[in-house]
Design an enzyme around this catalytic site. Structure first.
Site, mmCIF file in Angstrom:
data_model
loop_
_atom_site.group_PDB
_atom_site.id
_atom_site.type_symbol
_atom_site.label_atom_id
_atom_site.label_comp_id
_atom_site.label_asym_id
_atom_site.label_seq_id
_atom_site.Cartn_x
_atom_site.Cartn_y
_atom_site.Cartn_z
ATOM 1 N N GLY A 87 63.689 34.880 48.955
ATOM 2 C CA GLY A 87 64.939 34.994 49.680
ATOM 3 C C GLY A 87 64.804 35.811 50.942
ATOM 4 N N ASP A 135 65.902 50.836 46.485
ATOM 5 C CA ASP A 135 65.620 49.551 45.816
ATOM 6 C C ASP A 135 64.332 49.645 44.997
ATOM 7 O OD1 ASP A 135 66.153 47.006 45.035
ATOM 8 O OD2 ASP A 135 65.600 46.046 46.921
#
Ligand SMILES: *[C@@H]1O[C@H](CO)[C@@H](O)[C@H](O)[C@H]1NC(C)=O
Ligand SMILES: *[C@@H]1O[C@H](CO)[C@@H](O)[C@H](O)[C@H]1NC(C)=O
Ligand SMILES: *[C@@H]1O[C@H](CO)[C@@H](O)[C@H](O)[C@H]1NC(C)=O
Ligand SMILES: *[C@@H]1O[C@H](CO)[C@@H](O)[C@H](O)[C@H]1NC(C)=O
Ligand SMILES: *[C@@H]1O[C@H](CO)[C@@H](O)[C@H](O)[C@H]1NC(C)=O
Ligand SMILES: *[C@@H]1O[C@H](CO)[C@@H](O)[C@H](O)[C@H]1NC(C)=O
Ligand SMILES: *[C@@H]1O[C@H](CO)[C@@H](O)[C@H](O)[C@H]1NC(C)=O
Ligand SMILES: *[C@@H]1O[C@H](CO)[C@@H](O)[C@H](O)[C@H]1NC(C)=O
Ligand SMILES: *[C@@H]1O[C@H](CO)[C@@H](O)[C@H](O)[C@H]1NC(C)=O
Ligand SMILES: *[C@@H]1O[C@H](CO)[C@@H](O)[C@H](O)[C@H]1NC(C)=O
Ligand SMILES: *[C@@H]1O[C@H](CO)[C@@H](O)[C@H](O)[C@H]1NC(C)=O
Ligand SMILES: *[C@@H]1O[C@H](CO)[C@@H](O)[C@H](O)[C@H]1NC(C)=O
Length: 751
Positions: free
Chosen positions: A430, A548
């Site tokens: 992505g 993250d």
């Protein structure tokens, strides 16, 4: 025996190939009819019986055996004594014609034998061009008389000589030999011969005179013939034959009696004009008087039949052939002429024209490229600005860094990746595409993001700025970036062994018997990752919150050394700020629930995410998976409930549990539990976590045997199970996407 077979087998193709070429390959006579007498062919309309000939006595021939069986049988015209030695479909017959002789002896006797009177059947005539009336002798004259068509004719000549040395071999001009032509249309022949003086003056060398009608080609005068012709009975003569007494036009009107059969035969009239003949059309061969007698000639089999040059292929067609040029050759002009290497005028013209066009196109191309280069330079500058080049330069100036080495040109990266060739792709997702490339002999990974909207440029610049400040052995090094392209490009050091996520979740079932990620390695990865986060949180001069942390952002090198990557979402927090409020961003499953609720970002969010990674390391399970029972879908919750129920060993990865590390596993599980505390302030700092893990590592006295397996031996393959395993991060994806497990929640007070 065997040898013989081999020889026969070897010869077989030769036999098969040669045989049809030797024999006439088209029928001459009607079916079931003799087409041979001895070695003489009998083509239809000639035939030995009524059924086999044209049902006209003209074409009736008889084949007679000879008294001596060693002699071949002979062919005769009808029931006459006129012998036939050749019948040609061109309309000729070779007949044998008797010689007339007249001999005088010294004692006064004369011996004469006259040629029998010849009468040719209807529509057969003596060929007037091929035959000559000939007299041999030195005291002789003679006539040839008879009938031609409906009239009489008579002609003759005189042959004289006075001594033997008058005679000249090959010359038949009246000295010892005379010849005369005969009129056309002759069908009746009567030869008469006389002597003026009974050869009295010459009989010592010439006592016999001869007269005959002979095919010119079959006779050449020699003085020897005065004597040696005594023993010769007959000489060949050429007669013409034709069909019927009609012209072609008349004949073809009556189809039933028309002699030219089949579509490929045609009619023509011989010079006498009282009858017609048939022949095969051009390109066909065979007997035109038979049904389907004319057959196509394969001109290509015989180079005499086709005029194709050595530069041409010959292709047989029905009724003809085609010559086509070999590759690289061009037909010379339109008409006849072979093929040449593009040297015909037309070809030269075409070539010249083509060259001109090419030159013009080339010039246009060059101009276009130059314009393109200029506009592309403009584009590059614009892209650079759009992609935050100035922002970056500002930021870097802020942190007093030299930008020189950090920024690559697009050309450099094109060269490094073979113009971003598909074969260089090492990861895709992505976030964009990761290419492998070579810059200055170093292997690098080049991340090309998906098209970046302007508000995400910041994120890219952010990663550049953050990473450029970090110098830690367990962080993927950012080597540089390129902002000239349509999308920004980041250049990293190349980490060869994939991500932790892949190693934990994408093992080929077959290779699981060797567990590459044994507990020592997992512990080591945990220690190193904790070390990085601890360094980011406290050691750097400004606190960096990764935001993250997840297994797919932990890369592994060949020695299973952890390399933390993807700082796209990371935040620099200045020392005076204890927390800041920004949009919630992170990956579902790893995301700190407190931060998700309040939007208050602190370094404890990273602690939570790290706790989730610890659970992953301990259990080998994905933190979120749609493919599990309902209560296990969020594996963190499930893990914590098991832990509280003292059933930790139910959920641990079987591969890592052994007697001596049970206690250690429990300790790590407990550490994960505190990291995963709902309230941030109840969680330990990364520094504490790192220290505890470091202590545990030192306690391991007997590390399991160190496999040094290289990445190439691993066959990783991932069934996509809701979470993708992004290489070098996926921080640029936006929105909430359950299938990717990545979440970005906008906050009211964002920025
Ligand atoms: C040729 O002869 C064979 C046998 O002798 C016969 O079967 C065939 O019909 C004959 N063909 C013609 C065209 O007469
Ligand atoms: C037939 O055979 C004789 C000798 O056996 C030869 O002289 C003659 O030319 C041959 N004719 C043909 C048509 O082959
Ligand atoms: C001619 O001789 C052949 C054999 O050489 C024989 O088959 C044929 O019957 C004979 N023909 C006549 C008419 O005698
Ligand atoms: C040849 O045949 C014809 C009839 O076809 C006949 O009149 C003639 O007498 C025959 N001649 C000889 C020599 O047999
Ligand atoms: C028979 O006549 C044909 C055509 O004129 C010729 O090609 C062939 O050589 C001749 N055969 C003999 C044996 O003379
Ligand atoms: C004349 O001579 C020839 C040959 O020299 C001979 O055959 C013939 O019988 C002779 N005639 C007489 C009447 O002697
Ligand atoms: C041949 O011609 C001669 C004279 O030239 C004549 O006497 C003779 O009768 C003729 N023969 C025939 C069969 O016509
Ligand atoms: C004529 O004589 C020559 C030379 O001896 C010979 O080769 C040739 O066959 C003779 N012609 C005839 C028709 O006998
Ligand atoms: C052609 O020949 C036939 C017999 O074969 C005869 O009846 C006819 O009159 C002839 N025609 C001419 C124009 O000679
Ligand atoms: C005579 O024979 C020659 C070949 O030898 C041929 O070309 C010519 O056409 C023949 N003449 C007639 C009238 O058929
Ligand atoms: C005759 O020619 C035509 C074309 O012109 C062809 O199709 C046909 O097969 C030929 N017939 C024979 C018997 O060769
Ligand atoms: C080859 O032969 C064909 C007809 O047979 C003729 O039209 C053509 O001009 C010839 N080509 C050459 C190069 O002789």
């Amino acid at each position: 025996m065997g040898k013989l077979t081999i020889i026969i087998l070897l010869m077989l193709p030769t036999i098969l190939f040669v045989t049809p070429l030797i024999s006439a390959d088209f029928p001459l006579a009607k079916p079931n009819c003799t087409d041979k007498c001895g070695n003489i062919s009998i083509p239809y309309p000639f035939g030995t019986t009524q059924d086999c000939n044209y049902q006209h006595p003209n074409f009736w021939v008889t084949c007679r055996n000879q008294t001596s069986s060693s002699d071949p049988p002979k062919l005769f015209m009808q029931n006459t004594s006129i012998e036939i030695t050749n019948i040609s479909l061109d309309g000729q017959l070779t007949l044998l014609q008797y010689i007339s002789r007249d001999c005088y002896f010294q004692n006064g006797t004369r011996n004469t034998s006259n040629s029998p009177f010849i009468e040719l059947p209807l529509y057969m005539t003596v060929n007037n061009t091929a035959n000559k009336f000939t007299i041999l002798g030195c005291d002789a004259y003679g006539f040839i008389t008879g009938r031609r068509h409906k009239r009489l004719y008579a002609t003759g000549c005189t042959a004289m000589c006075y001594a033997q040395d008058d005679l000249e071999p090959g010359s038949c001009t009246g000295v010892g030999c005379c010849q005369t032509s005969i009129p056309k249309d002759v069908w009746e022949v009567n030869l008469t011969m006389r002597s003026y003086n009974n050869n009295r003056n010459v009989w010592d060398f010439n006592n016999c005179n001869y007269a005959f009608l002979v095919a010119e080609s079959a006779f050449a005068f020699s003085p020897d013939n005065f004597t040696n012709l005594r023993n010769v009975e007959k000489l060949p003569m050429v007669a013409d034959w034709a069909v019927g007494n009609k012209t072609c036009e008349e004949a073809s009107a009556d189809f039933s009696s028309y002699a030219c059969k089949g579509p490929n035969s045609t009619c023509y009239e011989p010079a006498n004009g009282y009858s017609y003949r048939c022949r095969c059309k051009d390109g066909y061969q065979g007997n035109p008087y038979l049904d389907e007698g004319c057959q196509d000639i394969d001109e290509c089999k015989d180079s005499k039949l086709n005029n194709c040059t050595e530069n041409e292929y010959c292709t047989n067609t029905v009724g003809g052939f085609r010559c086509t040029c070999h590759k690289g050759y061009k037909k010379q002009g339109r008409g006849p002429g072979g093929c040449v290497r593009g040297e015909s005028l037309a070809y030269r013209l075409a070539a010249g024209l083509a060259l001109g066009v090419i030159v013009v196109l080339l010039v246009i191309c060059l101009i276009y490229l130059e314009l393109k280069r200029r506009s592309s330079n403009k584009d590059k500058k614009r892209n650079f600005l759009q992609n935050g080049g100035t922002l970056l330069q500002q930021k870097l100036k802020q942190i007093e860094r030299n930008t020189a080495r950090l920024i690559y040109s697009l050309t450099e990266l094109r060269k490094a990746t073979n113009n971003f060739h598909d074969s260089m792709i090492i990861g895709q997702g992505g976030f964009g595409t990761v290419y492998k490339g070579i810059i200055e002999n170093k292997i690098v990974a080049i991340k090309q993001s998906k098209e970046v909207s302007s508000n995400q440029v910041d994120q890219f610049v952010n990663e550049i700025v953050v990473l450029s400040q970090i110098n830690h052995k367990n962080v993927v090094k950012l080597i540089g970036c390129c902002l000239e392209g349509q999308v920004p490009l980041l250049v990293y050091e190349f980490i060869s062994n994939g991500t932790l996520y892949e190693h934990l979740h994408c093992k080929q079932p077959k290779t699981t018997n060797v567990d590459f990620l044994n507990w020592d390695r997992r512990l080591n990865i945990a220690v190193e990752t904790a070390g990085v986060l601890s360094y980011l949180h406290s050691d750097a001069f400004t606190t960096i919150i990764h935001r993250d942390v997840k297994s797919s952002n932990i890369l592994l090198d060949n020695n299973f050394t952890a390399k933390v990557s993807d700082f796209g979402a990371s935040k620099l927090v200045h020392l005076d700020q204890t927390h800041l409020t920004i949009s919630v961003q992170g990956t579902f499953g790893y995301l700190d629930p407190e931060y998700m609720e309040t939007g208050q970002l602190t370094e404890k969010s990273d602690v939570y995410s790290f706790g989730a990674v610890l659970v992953e390391l301990l259990t080998g399970m994905r933190v979120v998976s749609r493919n599990r029972p309902e209560e296990e879908k969020n594996f963190i919750v499930f893990f914590l409930s098991k832990l509280r129920g003292k059933r930790l060993f139910d959920v641990l990865d079987d591969g890592i549990v052994s007697e001596e590390n049970k206690e250690q596993l429990t300790q790590v599980a407990n550490l994960a539990q505190v990291c995963l505390n709902r309230k941030g302030k109840d969680r330990p700092t990364m520094k504490e976590v790192a220290m505890e893990l470091g202590g545990l590592k030192r306690d391991r006295k007997h590390p399991e045997n160190e496999h040094n397996y290289k990445s190439q031996e691993m066959d990783l393959y991932c069934l996509d199970d809701g979470l993708d395993s992004n290489y070098y991060g996926n921080s640029t994806s936006t929105g909430y996407d359950t299938s990717r497990g990545h979440i970005v929640l906008p906050m009211n007070d964002a920025r």
